[in-house]
Design an enzyme around this catalytic site. Structure first.
Site, PDB file in Angstrom:
ATOM      1  N   TYR A 273      18.367   2.919 -10.272  1.00 16.55           N
ATOM      2  CA  TYR A 273      19.412   3.935 -10.368  1.00 16.55           C
ATOM      3  C   TYR A 273      18.799   5.296 -10.678  1.00 16.55           C
ATOM      4  O   TYR A 273      19.114   6.299 -10.036  1.00 16.55           O
ATOM      5  CB  TYR A 273      20.421   3.545 -11.449  1.00 16.55           C
ATOM      6  CG  TYR A 273      21.484   4.596 -11.688  1.00 16.55           C
ATOM      7  CD1 TYR A 273      22.309   5.020 -10.653  1.00 16.55           C
ATOM      8  CD2 TYR A 273      21.644   5.170 -12.945  1.00 16.55           C
ATOM      9  CE1 TYR A 273      23.273   5.991 -10.863  1.00 16.55           C
ATOM     10  CE2 TYR A 273      22.611   6.136 -13.164  1.00 16.55           C
ATOM     11  CZ  TYR A 273      23.422   6.546 -12.115  1.00 16.55           C
ATOM     12  OH  TYR A 273      24.370   7.508 -12.322  1.00 16.55           O
TER      13      TYR A 273
ATOM     14  N   SER B 146      22.344  12.891 -11.572  1.00 15.16           N
ATOM     15  CA  SER B 146      22.519  12.385 -12.935  1.00 15.16           C
ATOM     16  C   SER B 146      21.329  12.835 -13.770  1.00 15.16           C
ATOM     17  O   SER B 146      20.242  13.073 -13.232  1.00 15.16           O
ATOM     18  CB  SER B 146      22.588  10.855 -12.943  1.00 15.16           C
ATOM     19  OG  SER B 146      22.475  10.338 -14.261  1.00 15.16           O
TER      20      SER B 146
END
Length: 272
Positions: A157, A144
């Site tokens: 995350y 990501s």
């Protein structure tokens, strides 16, 4: 539909029942790969497998597994080690978090790490030696943009995706001369149920920053075809990444020395 084209091997895709994983499965089937689809939801997996087998004529198998469960994870590891037809691993399964660190249940962060980091690592460790022994294979790790911009969302995350990026770059460095391709894909905001599951639907984001999952996967596969180790589908100017990497690599040669940097004034004689 039936096909007479020779299979390019089998692609194992995790998190394959919906979203990015399902689109990878569809695109890889069109490219001539048989499929092993891994996810938790049997009904969705079966529906997707039947549709892709009909559309593409490829062989599509399903494995129901919760990769956060050690026993289930072990079954998929064994498949990667033992099935000599597997030539592609797509590590797509993952979970996100958008809440601030101090407002998040640490137990949920344990679950996030177990899936985003531990499961991905175990599956890669199962696949990589098998690929090396056969002299070819491709590992695609879905990371990501928060891996290089951790301030954007929840810190755990972001850290998990920074791990995926660093792990992928190290793997490529180790395995590229053994016939193995490794690619890290860094999507920005993508229109999948990731956001809803994390508690913030993508419809609440500005439309200009949200890419369709189809476009994201198509760009990622184009990046793979072009030989990219790191693919950022939404980055318009590739020179920005090249400059970032060049600066990082240049700095890496200055990170280990016998003495502290002069600005810390360590070892200087005290002045009375």
């Amino acid at each position: 539909m039936t096909t007479t084209s020779k299979s390019k091997g089998t692609a194992l895709v995790t998190g394959a029942s919906t979203g990015i994983g399902a689109i990878y499965a569809e695109r890889l089937a069109k490219r001539g790969y048989d499929l092993i689809l891994v996810a938790r939801n049997q009904a969705r997996l079966t529906e997707l497998a039947n549709r892709l087998a009909t559309q593409s004529g490829r062989t599509v198998k399903t494995l129901v597994a919760d990769l956060g469960n050690k026993s289930d994870l072990g079954r998929i590891e064994a498949t990667l080690r033992d099935d000599a037809s597997i030539t592609v691993l797509v590590n797509n399964a993952g979970v996100g978090a958008v809440t601030p660190l101090v407002a998040t249940d640490v137990g949920k962060m344990d679950d996030l790490i177990a899936l985003n980091v531990t499961a991905l690592t175990h599956l890669t460790y199962a696949a990589a030696p098998a690929f090396v022994s056969r002299g070819n294979g491709t590992i695609i790790n879905i990371a990501s943009v928060v891996g290089i911009a951790p301030e954007m969302l929840n810190g755990v995350y972001g850290a998990s995706k920074a791990y995926v990026l660093a792990f992928s770059q190290s793997l490529q460095h180790e395995l590229s001369d053994k016939g193995i391709r490794v690619q890290a894909v860094l999507p920005g905001a993508t229109a999948t149920d990731f956001w809803e599951i994390a508690g913030h639907h993508h419809r609440n984001l500005p439309k200009e920053i949200v890419m369709s999952a189809e476009d994201m996967v198509d760009a990622a596969l184009a990046g793979l075809d072009q030989g990219e180790v790191v693919t950022i589908p939404s980055l318009a100017d590739q020179n920005e990444w090249t400059s970032y990497e060049t600066a990082r690599r240049a700095m890496s040669t200055h990170l280990s020395r016998a003495t502290p940097a002069a600005r810390y004034k360590v070892g200087e004689s005290a002045v009375a």
